[in-house]
Write an enzyme that holds these catalytic residues in place. Structure first.
Site, PDB file in Angstrom:
ATOM      1  N   GLU B 150       0.830  -1.214   0.000  1.00 36.32           N
ATOM      2  CA  GLU B 150       0.000   0.000   0.000  1.00 36.32           C
ATOM      3  C   GLU B 150       0.865   1.264   0.000  1.00 36.32           C
ATOM      4  O   GLU B 150       0.488   2.285  -0.567  1.00 36.32           O
ATOM      5  CB  GLU B 150      -0.934   0.010   1.205  1.00 36.32           C
ATOM      6  CG  GLU B 150      -2.075  -0.995   1.071  1.00 36.32           C
ATOM      7  CD  GLU B 150      -2.938  -1.040   2.315  1.00 36.32           C
ATOM      8  OE1 GLU B 150      -2.378  -1.267   3.411  1.00 36.32           O
ATOM      9  OE2 GLU B 150      -4.148  -0.831   2.191  1.00 36.32           O
ATOM     10  N   GLU B 172      -4.072  -9.286   3.645  1.00 34.12           N
ATOM     11  CA  GLU B 172      -4.860  -8.988   4.844  1.00 34.12           C
ATOM     12  C   GLU B 172      -6.063  -9.902   4.982  1.00 34.12           C
ATOM     13  O   GLU B 172      -6.377 -10.400   6.064  1.00 34.12           O
ATOM     14  CB  GLU B 172      -5.353  -7.535   4.829  1.00 34.12           C
ATOM     15  CG  GLU B 172      -4.309  -6.495   5.151  1.00 34.12           C
ATOM     16  CD  GLU B 172      -3.515  -6.027   3.947  1.00 34.12           C
ATOM     17  OE1 GLU B 172      -3.526  -6.735   2.904  1.00 34.12           O
ATOM     18  OE2 GLU B 172      -2.879  -4.968   4.040  1.00 34.12           O
TER      19      GLU B 172
END
Lengths: 562, 562
Positions: B150, B172
């Site tokens: 990210e 995740e």
């Protein structure tokens, strides 16, 4: 947390979405020429679940199922209606909003599903106005609180009685520590364009706002003294109806009850079957293509009525999706399959395009649009399998584009002589069915890839085999017969092993790329925050506001600002 | 739920946001001509809280505070830098993302605040590129997992080493049952325009994607074999720097440490003071206007450096807001006040406008833009009191427009001889400071009211008294001296009595009317869903994935799809 399951009233075993006006307990649907009056007069004893009474015209899912049905009837059975007036059948109250005891007792999943359905119904009111020339006037005499005012917000025009006591309010926050989550916050700001600081005052003022200030703040369009109310309503209805392009003398079609056979392992409709595999947490939804060519005229289509293939299929699929949402909550994934002739599906698309200006063709397209949006918003992994003998073409190809992943079999499957899998696009895929973000599923798919979008358009009408469809970016994976079963089994097993919540959040983010609209903001910004609040002890804990409402005890809040 | 408070490491009493390169433990900031290298080399033992080690270049808030500081230094201290290269100082790993044990042990409030801060820092990387000519290249050698990828997504260009093992991943969901919530889902779809079904595959593939497929799927811009990596990096940096409009030979200014005095009842800076009233759950933030006129040249502004009034005020206010977010979590409302001469504030705005093409003036404007966005995104009720002797003019008037409600006193307050309250707009209010939704606070305020927006623009520079400001729609309420104290006290008491969660949700909806952007989607759609998941037992419960990670025990999930 309120996760003990409340019981459905009257010993019902599942939530049923089919109804008709003769069975309504809460709404009256009256039609007089170009005007329909929808009167809310909730039967206190008619709650869908045990344990609460629907006082003060408050509602639960059962009340909203009737409203959704009434709106469908007005679209299909009463095409000459141009304006709806929404009003209350009870004195001194328009609607008190969602029933608080129902909410307090509902599971988290039901709260979320309930709000989603009521949002879809309110969006459908706006869609009827924007796309179908069916305008809505809301007349508020008495209090319109919370969901009551949110229902009014879906209308084109709101008249508030100027009688010193009629008010509009969104008391959710001060009273219940939740949000006006049925579009209220979004519509106040983005539809009615109430200034944000005034909206702050309004949404924290339990007793609401009435009279001239309600107009000045843009919360309603007009306040009218009781003595002039009937005249004003008649006048406004006339104006609303004037702008409508609905047909003036058309006769509607009857929406016949859906045939369905419910069993512990699924539901069979005429054109749709749902097969539940509980151990795998899978629902397989199979759609049947048309067995006959389209009728040769619009008159013949009207004659077929609700048996007309695209309409029947849409109604059945809509019912199946709602059933899965509410009654098969453990399902991890919905697998879409189809059986039929893709050319025959394209022929129906061509028929609807050729008669796009006919009211019934338009309503069928709009029903598909809403249905496809409902599928996008369904919190299950969506998988489409394009197999030999399937008919994912045109409108049905939207189910490939709506899927989180799609798989297509290369060649025949070696087991029978069904034709190899094909996928075909039609004009319908390029504009008829925008998603809630305002753009088509193809445009959402190729957000920054105009070349692929153009290439797809150029292949409209072609029967694409698996490799061509994969190259065109229309399916996720093309697999051969050797890999097919294993790949899909492993994928579905993996999916069922993931956290259902995380999947819901992920899919809600990946499905809606690109622009946002008021509608998508309601399902993203507003709903996601509300769902968070629906998990927070300040709302739903033993000392939270929802639980303590009406007990005389004040809620106790954790004071941390998160 | 993980709501036992973890202890700050080394006996620290509060989270501190001030740092400088000499104190970094996790980042190295090197500058060489037009290129800066930011190297992530996390000190395992340097966690902000007790109870975890920052293995594999994983990060916590402390690591991100250094990154945010480094970006500020590059903007102000190194104006000639045109391209940043982000890389890892560790072999075989770029960054493993947010530390999982930190997350598992963090309170819900800290998780939410941590993600908000890291999102703001990544947005600042993009803002530097879009508005300040400071481009970022990310070089991934080794694994970039979760928050690590990210971080890369915030860069303009991503190079992945083609060495058979370097990968990007968002694990995740499969690993931790949470979302890639630091912009990951949004940037994959809306920035990199990865096809949504491929994004689905990517986000559910724990081991990630490497090599050519990473390029084909648009996850990275280029894969380069190790032997050619240095040359490719140098080449790309040259290209990125070429497009920059940063000044070629400018000398930066030193960002001096902020003077601040912390006490149990607040913080005093030079130009900002924060006063905490714990029983009322209030924080009053008072800003001081300039005491001297603006300098007479840009050279003089540069000479003043970080003491230059608009810059000093912005840095102090930014620090104060962050301190309140993290260290005063029980605060219900932030009340903004100001002291000073509004004409003097307007003079500084005029000075910055006159020198808008000077790099320092630009950076100061951009800092205010980011600061004001940070205020919009702060989950406290924001109230601005425009009182006699205040100086809410131009840039400072944005604090009136950012407030959930603003109150302005009519006339003097009868207590002293301060000049009556005035409010003044300047050019700065009409474009310099867009919110995360991409439009100004005034445009968000008058969403459908072009007349009011035009009228406001026509009064630019005028000193508006309370009645004029109210009539122009610029403040919520103008009150006279008789009502002032009581009205405000009652309002603030009421606010403190409401559910903090419901207020957070309501304000997040009412503040951001109108369009949505990638940035606003990150804070609305993505963050709100993530916050929901951060409350769900499947993630944070005793048997949830975050808690069970690394224990060898599999998480146990509630299988209901909500």
């Amino acid at each position: 947390m309120a996760d003990a399951e409340p019981k459905l009233a009257n010993g019902a075993g599942r939530i049923v979405f089919q109804t008709d006006p003769s069975r309504y307990r809460h709404w009256q649907l009256a039609v007089d020429g170009e005007v329909s009056t929808l009167t809310l007069d909730v039967d206190e004893k008619g709650g869908l679940f045990e344990g609460y009474e629907l006082k003060l015209n408050s509602y639960d899912l059962g009340v909203d199922i009737e409203l959704a049905d009434a709106l469908m009837r007005l679209r299909f059975e009463h095409p000459a209606v141009r304006a709806i007036v929404l009003r209350s059948g009870k004195p001194r109250v328009f609607c008190a909003g969602a029933n608080i005891r129902m909410l307090a007792g509902a599971t988290h999943a039901h709260k979320v599903n309930f709000c989603k359905f009521t949002n879809e119904t309110r969006n459908a009111i706006e869609d009827a106005s924007a796309c179908s020339g069916l305008r809505t006037l809301c007349v508020i005499s008495g209090t319109a609180a919370g969901g009551g005012y949110e229902l009014a917000l879906a209308a084109d025009y709101i008249i508030l009685a100027d009688d010193g006591s009629s008010t509009v309010s969104l008391p959710e926050l001060p009273l219940l520590a939740v949000l006006p989550g049925t579009g209220g916050l979004t519509r106040v700001i983005d539809k009615r364009k109430v200034r944000r600081d005034r909206a702050d005052v309004f949404c924290t003022t339990e007793e609401g706002i009435k009279g001239k200030r309600a107009v000045e703040w843009r919360l309603v369009d007009e306040v009218v003294p009781n003595s002039k109310l009937d005249a004003a309503v008649a006048e406004r209805l006339r104006t609303l109806a004037e702008g409508s392009n609905r047909p003036q003398d058309a006769k509607g079609i009857a929406l016949k009850p859906l045939d369905r056979q419910v069993s512990p392992t699924g539901i069979d409709y005429w054109l749709v079957s749902v097969e539940l595999a509980a151990p795998q947490r899978l629902a397989t939804v199979t759609l049947r293509g048309p067995e006959t060519p389209p009728p040769d005229s619009v008159a013949a289509m009207v004659e077929e009525g609700s048996d007309f293939w695209p309409l029947r299929l849409a109604r059945e699929l809509d019912d199946a999706i709602l059933d899965l949402r509410f009654n098969a909550i453990d399902t991890a994934a919905i697998v879409f399959k189809s059986i039929g002739d893709p050319e025959a599906v394209l022929a129906y698309d061509a028929f609807l395009d050729a008669h796009a200006d006919h009211w019934l063709a338009r309503e069928i397209r709009l029903l598909w649009k809403r249905l496809l949006k409902r599928i996008d918003l369904t919190s299950r992994t969506l998988v489409t399998l394009v197999e030999p003998g399937s008919c994912f073409a045109g409108t049905l190809a939207e189910l490939v584009l709506a899927a989180d992943r799609s798989y297509m079999l290369i060649g025949g499957d070696g087991r029978d002589n069904r034709p190899a899998a094909t996928l075909a696009l039609a004009a319908a895929n390029f504009g008829h069915y925008p998603m809630v973000n305002g753009i088509t599923r193809l445009a959402s798919r190729f957000l920054d890839d105009a070349a692929s979008l153009t290439a797809a358009r150029e292949r409209t009408g072609e029967m694409l085999d698996a490799e061509a469809a994969e190259t065109a970016g229309l399916v996720t994976f093309a697999l051969d017969d050797i890999d097919w079963d294993d790949e899909i089994r492993v994928f579905l097993e993996e999916r069922a092993s993931f956290s259902p919540d995380a999947l819901t959040g992920m899919e809600a983010n990946l499905r809606f790329g690109g622009p946002e609209t008021m509608e998508s903001k309601i399902f993203a910004r507003l709903t996601a925050w509300q769902n968070w609040i629906f998990q927070r002890p300040n709302a739903v804990g033993a000392e939270g506001a929802l639980r303590r409402y009406g007990t005389g005890q004040k809620p106790v809040f954790d004071t941390k600002r998160v």
